[in-house]
Scaffold this active site. Structure first.
Site, PDB file in Angstrom:
ATOM      1  N   GLU A   1      -8.456  25.457  -2.427  1.00 43.41           N
ATOM      2  CA  GLU A   1      -8.327  24.427  -3.460  1.00 43.41           C
ATOM      3  C   GLU A   1      -8.445  25.053  -4.840  1.00 43.41           C
ATOM      4  O   GLU A   1      -8.725  26.236  -4.982  1.00 43.41           O
ATOM      5  CB  GLU A   1      -9.363  23.333  -3.265  1.00 43.41           C
TER       6      GLU A   1
ATOM      7  N   LYS B   1     -20.333  18.152  -3.284  1.00 43.82           N
ATOM      8  CA  LYS B   1     -20.163  18.341  -4.719  1.00 43.82           C
ATOM      9  C   LYS B   1     -21.480  18.820  -5.332  1.00 43.82           C
ATOM     10  O   LYS B   1     -22.104  18.157  -6.170  1.00 43.82           O
ATOM     11  CB  LYS B   1     -19.670  17.027  -5.352  1.00 43.82           C
TER      12      LYS B   1
ATOM     13  N   ARG C   1     -19.746  10.328  -0.180  1.00 48.70           N
ATOM     14  CA  ARG C   1     -19.732  11.787  -0.372  1.00 48.70           C
ATOM     15  C   ARG C   1     -21.076  12.255  -0.919  1.00 48.70           C
ATOM     16  O   ARG C   1     -21.573  13.326  -0.551  1.00 48.70           O
ATOM     17  CB  ARG C   1     -18.574  12.178  -1.287  1.00 48.70           C
TER      18      ARG C   1
HETATM   19  C1  LIG Z   1     -13.701  21.443  -6.164  1.00 47.32           C
HETATM   20  C2  LIG Z   1     -13.050  20.103  -6.223  1.00 47.32           C
HETATM   21  N1  LIG Z   1     -12.032  19.849  -5.395  1.00 47.32           N
HETATM   22  C3  LIG Z   1     -11.403  18.666  -5.387  1.00 47.32           C
HETATM   23  C4  LIG Z   1     -11.770  17.648  -6.260  1.00 47.32           C
HETATM   24  C5  LIG Z   1     -11.060  16.336  -6.218  1.00 47.32           C
HETATM   25  O1  LIG Z   1     -11.902  15.326  -5.683  1.00 47.32           O
HETATM   26  P1  LIG Z   1     -11.692  13.812  -6.086  1.00 47.32           P
HETATM   27  O2  LIG Z   1     -10.303  13.447  -5.728  1.00 47.32           O
HETATM   28  O3  LIG Z   1     -12.706  13.069  -5.281  1.00 47.32           O
HETATM   29  O4  LIG Z   1     -11.944  13.710  -7.547  1.00 47.32           O
HETATM   30  C6  LIG Z   1     -12.826  17.875  -7.156  1.00 47.32           C
HETATM   31  C7  LIG Z   1     -13.256  16.840  -8.088  1.00 47.32           C
HETATM   32  O5  LIG Z   1     -14.084  16.063  -7.791  1.00 47.32           O
HETATM   33  C8  LIG Z   1     -13.500  19.123  -7.122  1.00 47.32           C
HETATM   34  O6  LIG Z   1     -14.512  19.375  -7.948  1.00 47.32           O
END
Ligand SMILES: Cc1ncc(COP(=O)(O)O)c(C=O)c1O
Length: 360
Positions: free
Chosen positions: A241, A205, A102
């Site tokens: 989300e 991210k 990622r």
């Molecule tokens: C905006 C957002 N959505 C979803 C997630 C969940 O991602 P992950 O399962 O990789 O932690 C995160 C955290 O990383 C996030 O910042």
């Protein structure tokens, strides 16, 4: 070459003694803040090079050029991974290769060089091991590992920075980011502010995705909500989300989650829960989900590294508030969480064994 991040002025002294391999933190009351630990990891490269060698250095403040790309134009990415100590004494990471990949996708979007997957995993392991005494006892929490990729070279014109820094710091955290934990999150459906938009950077991210949500998040928290659920910015009809986690709904035993179409972060936990759910026999759909569908769902839950799997207790959309039952031990979220825990604890063999990376 710019003298960036060149001096580490720690100013932090640890008086903690080490007992049985642990620092003397109050392990029953770990919060979700930054506890300074012993070491951090740093690796640098210039714009047209690849990262080569990084090193562990004492945890502390970093020095930056005031013209650093990250400070002026937000050229930065972050990741989040947990190292957990198991009852059998092993310390494991959950799918760190997914975070590494990622970060590579994000780096491409933000015009940055990125560490290779192997470099990323090696650095994560080294950072966790060097701070081993800060990894909470089994069941009490985990070591949250925060890799950062930053444009640290000075730049005034709108271009990629001339130098980059890959930095990792770690801090012990309690099991769930939200204090509400298993009692359920109270989500506010935001219909004024948007988190991401088509063609933007919502799918990576990037640090630039987070400051803009502080306003709606703070507003919602001030009104007693746990977090905000964002809607698509085109029609305002479909759920996307939450500020730091993905969302799922359950209706008539079918699990659905918004498809990742460029505006949603593809969570590692989201991806894993989809696979786990299918493996244990659920039908899972990735598609557009309207707010109405959410309001009519039998169950809703959120997933993410910080929250793992957490039920949604209520959703408030405009003047309507809908509550979901969160005490059902046979709920889908409970089943997913217990399967996930069994994988982490090495109680399930099979293909999921490859998801764990041991560090000790
Ligand atoms: C905006 C957002 N959505 C979803 C997630 C969940 O991602 P992950 O399962 O990789 O932690 C995160 C955290 O990383 C996030 O910042």
């Amino acid at each position: 070459m710019a003298q960036i991040l060149s001096s580490i002025s720690s100013g932090i002294s640890h008086t903690n003694s080490v007992e049985n391999g642990y620092t003397d933190l109050d392990w029953d009351n770990i919060g979700y803040g930054v506890t300074p630990t012993d070491y951090m990891y740093m690796m640098k490269c210039s714009k047209d090079e690849e990262f080569i060698d990084g090193q562990l250095i004492p945890y502390g403040n970093v020095e930056l050029s005031p013209a650093a790309g990250v400070l002026n134009y937000g050229q930065g990415l972050f990741e989040g991974i947990k190292a957990r100590r198991r009852e059998d004494g092993r310390i494991v990471l959950f799918r760190p290769d997914e975070n590494a990949l990622r970060m590579k996708v994000g780096a491409e979007r933000m015009c940055m060089p990125s560490p290779s997957v192997d470099q990323f995993i090696d650095a994560v392991k080294k950072s966790a091991l060097a701070n081993k005494r800060w990894i909470p006892p089994p069941g009490k929490g985990s070591l949250y590992i925060r890799p950062l990729l930053l444009g640290t070279g000075p730049i005034l014109g709108m271009s990629p920075a001339p130098e980059y820094t890959f930095l990792i710091y770690v801090t012990p955290v309690r099991n769930c980011y939200f204090k509400e934990g298993s009692t359920g999150l109270h989500l506010y459906v935001e219909d004024q502010f948007h988190r991401a938009f088509r063609g933007g950077a919502g799918y990576v991210k990037s640090i630039t995705n987070y400051a803009p949500v502080l306003k709606p998040l703070t507003n919602a928290k001030d009104r007693g909500f746990s977090d905000v659920l964002y809607l698509d910015s085109v029609s305002g009809k479909y759920i996307e989300e939450v500020s730091s986690c993905n969302i799922f709904i359950v209706k008539d035993k079918t699990i659905s989650t918004p498809a990742t179409n460029g505006t949603i972060l593809p969570g590692v936990t989201r991806k894993s829960m989809i696979e786990i759910a299918r493996d244990i026999g659920f039908k899972v759909e990735e598609r557009q989900i309207s707010v109405e569908e959410l309001l009519e769902a039998d169950e809703a839950f959120c997933t993410g590294t910080a929250v793992v799997v957490v039920p949604v207790g209520s959703v408030t959309y405009q003047a309507q508030r809908v509550e979901y039952k969160t005490t059902n031990i046979n709920s889908v979220s409970e089943r997913l969480l217990s399967t996930y825990d069994a994988i982490l604890n090495g109680q399930l063999g099979g293909k999921n064994t490859g998801w764990l990376v041991e560090i000790n």
